[in-house]
Design an enzyme around this catalytic site. Structure first.
Site, short mmCIF file in Angstrom:
data_model
loop_
_atom_site.label_atom_id
_atom_site.label_comp_id
_atom_site.label_asym_id
_atom_site.label_seq_id
_atom_site.Cartn_x
_atom_site.Cartn_y
_atom_site.Cartn_z
N GLU A 167 0.79 -1.22 0.00
CA GLU A 167 0.00 0.00 0.00
C GLU A 167 0.83 1.28 0.00
O GLU A 167 0.91 2.00 1.02
CB GLU A 167 -0.98 0.00 1.18
N GLU A 351 -6.11 -8.02 -0.17
CA GLU A 351 -6.73 -7.78 1.15
C GLU A 351 -8.18 -7.38 0.96
O GLU A 351 -8.49 -6.54 0.11
CB GLU A 351 -6.05 -6.64 1.92
#
Ligand code: FCB
Length: 439
Positions: A167, A351
């Site tokens: 991320e 995720e």
């Protein structure tokens, strides 16, 4: 669950994800200090000033935790390697105990028939590098490349996939502009530099791993569906800005060798000189792209400096994080990522999951519903031809949820943070049943 393995193409992979600082117990095994330890020790940053010193004590309990992954009939275990556990000072001499730990961990996955999916960096920067400016310092690309080489020389021969950085938006924007995560800065110049350097480090690590002969290398970005809070031109423009610096900046850099115009409006004056020359490294070819997705945001314009926007509370049902449940956003990002950026490259949902207020033995239905609704979208876009090859849950077990401490529970498995006892939740049992292999 309202799906089984048979609803997916042969070879489609299901997995669970965790990260080192959130579960291992960072105070153990000779790891060096990180910026998360000091961020957490600074009053006001983290709920109850909790940190990852013990977390789930996965460092000692990893065998049982991997049994849980195997017993849920999952295929992939997505984990991360702690830079400071491997190199306590960020550079220089390695910590043999740290290298041994990841060596054992990978072997333990293989012994259980699990595919090890490694992330090199999931947010705990060694303090010695934070002292040198961390992600704002261009040299971090080289430091990260060196770390990549040290850890992957040890485990790279046995892992199934690797992604350099979890991320990039959180590493840069959330941590340097919003100040919500370590190092807790609020500075547009530092943010722009971190955004660029995180991609330079990504490309450098990809090149290092290619040099070691590794394959199946990818990038993992996070996405939030940005929707204008009302019909005004101002709100629509604000949502487009949010989408540019959040959802498109990193994909554009990696897959197109440029940054979106709406993001450059605010960031260009602050990028390091010669930034355009770095795209040769940033666009180092990858083999897949991972998408982390949780929610959407309603965005309105704000009367202050760029990006001149604010979040507006939305009407949809929310998880314990206060995040709206919006499965359509997952379909949107899978579809647009393939169409605009990655083409035929395999996509993975790396995720997805939700925080619930659950206790062992109590109904875990909201999590089951959340998973069902999102998996349904994955199935739909696959039918439309989007090359999604896997879906990984966040998270295997309750863990240290960063600035929210141990309060927010994302696990398929409940963790009692006093006894450290693990108890599978109803969602774990439902998933296990859904993923039973027919032969
Ligand atoms: C993601 C992070 C992960 C966890 C979940 C809830 O952004 O990658 O560590 O905090 O959100």
């Amino acid at each position: 669950m309202n799906f089984t393995r048979d609803d997916f193409p042969k070879g489609f992979l299901f997995g669970a994800a965790t990260s080192s600082y959130q579960i291992e117990g960072h105070a153990q095994g000779g790891a060096g200090p990180t910026h998360w330890d000091t961020f957490a020790a600074t009053p006001g940053n983290v709920v109850r000033a909790e940190n990852g010193a013990l977390a789930c004590d996965h460092y000692h309990r990893y065998e049982g935790d991997l049994d849980l992954v195997r017993d849920a009939n999952l295929d992939v275990y997505r984990f991360s390697t702690s830079w400071a556990r491997v190199l306590p000072e960020g550079r220089g001499g390695p910590n043999p105990e740290g290298l041994d730990f990841y060596d054992r961990l990978v072997d333990a996955m293989l012994e259980r028939g699990l595919k090890p999916a490694a992330t090199l960096y999931h947010w705990e920067l060694p303090s010695a590098l934070a002292d040198l400016g961390g992600w704002r310092n261009r040299d971090i690309a080289g430091w990260f490349g060196d770390f990549t080489e040290v850890i992957m020389r040890r485990i790279g021969d046995r892992i199934w996939s690797a992604a350099p950085i979890n991320e990039p938006w959180c590493v840069s924007w959330l941590s340097h502009f919003l100040g919500h995560h370590a190092p807790g800065l609020r500075d547009i110049r530092g943010t722009a530099r971190a955004m660029h350097h995180v991609l330079l480090a990504h490309g450098t690590a990809i090149q290092v791993m290619r040099g070691l002969g590794m394959g199946n290398l990818g990038a993992v970005c996070n996405f939030e569906y940005a929707q204008a809070a009302d019909d005004s031109a101002e709100s629509r423009a604000a949502a487009a800005r949010y989408d540019a610096y959040y959802n498109r900046f990193f994909l554009s850099g990696i897959f197109q060798g440029r940054y979106p115009a709406e993001a450059l409006e605010g960031l260009e004056p602050h990028l390091p000189s010669g930034w355009q020359d770095d795209f040769a490294t940033i666009t180092a070819p990858v083999d897949w792209c991972g998408l982390n997705y949780y929610t959407r945001k309603l965005i309105a314009a704000g009367d202050w400096p760029w990006p001149a926007l604010r979040e507006v509370e939305g009407p949809l049902p929310k998880t314990e994080m206060g995040w709206e449940v919006y499965p359509d956003g997952l379909a949107h990002f899978l579809t647009t990522t393939a169409r605009e950026f990655t083409g035929a490259l395999p996509l993975y949902v790396t995720e997805n999951g939700m925080a619930g207020a659950d206790r062992p033995g109590q109904p875990d239905q909201p999590r089951i519903d959340y998973i069902n609704a999102h998996v349904d979208k994955v199935r739909q876009v696959i039918a439309d031809g989007v090359p999604v090859r896997g879906y990984f849950l966040w998270s295997l077990m309750d863990n240290y949820e960063w600035a929210l401490g141990y309060e927010k529970r994302f696990g398929l498995v409940h963790v009692d943070f006093d006894s450290l006892q693990r108890t599978p939740k109803a969602s774990y049992d439902a998933l296990k049943l859904a993923l039973t292999r027919s032969c």
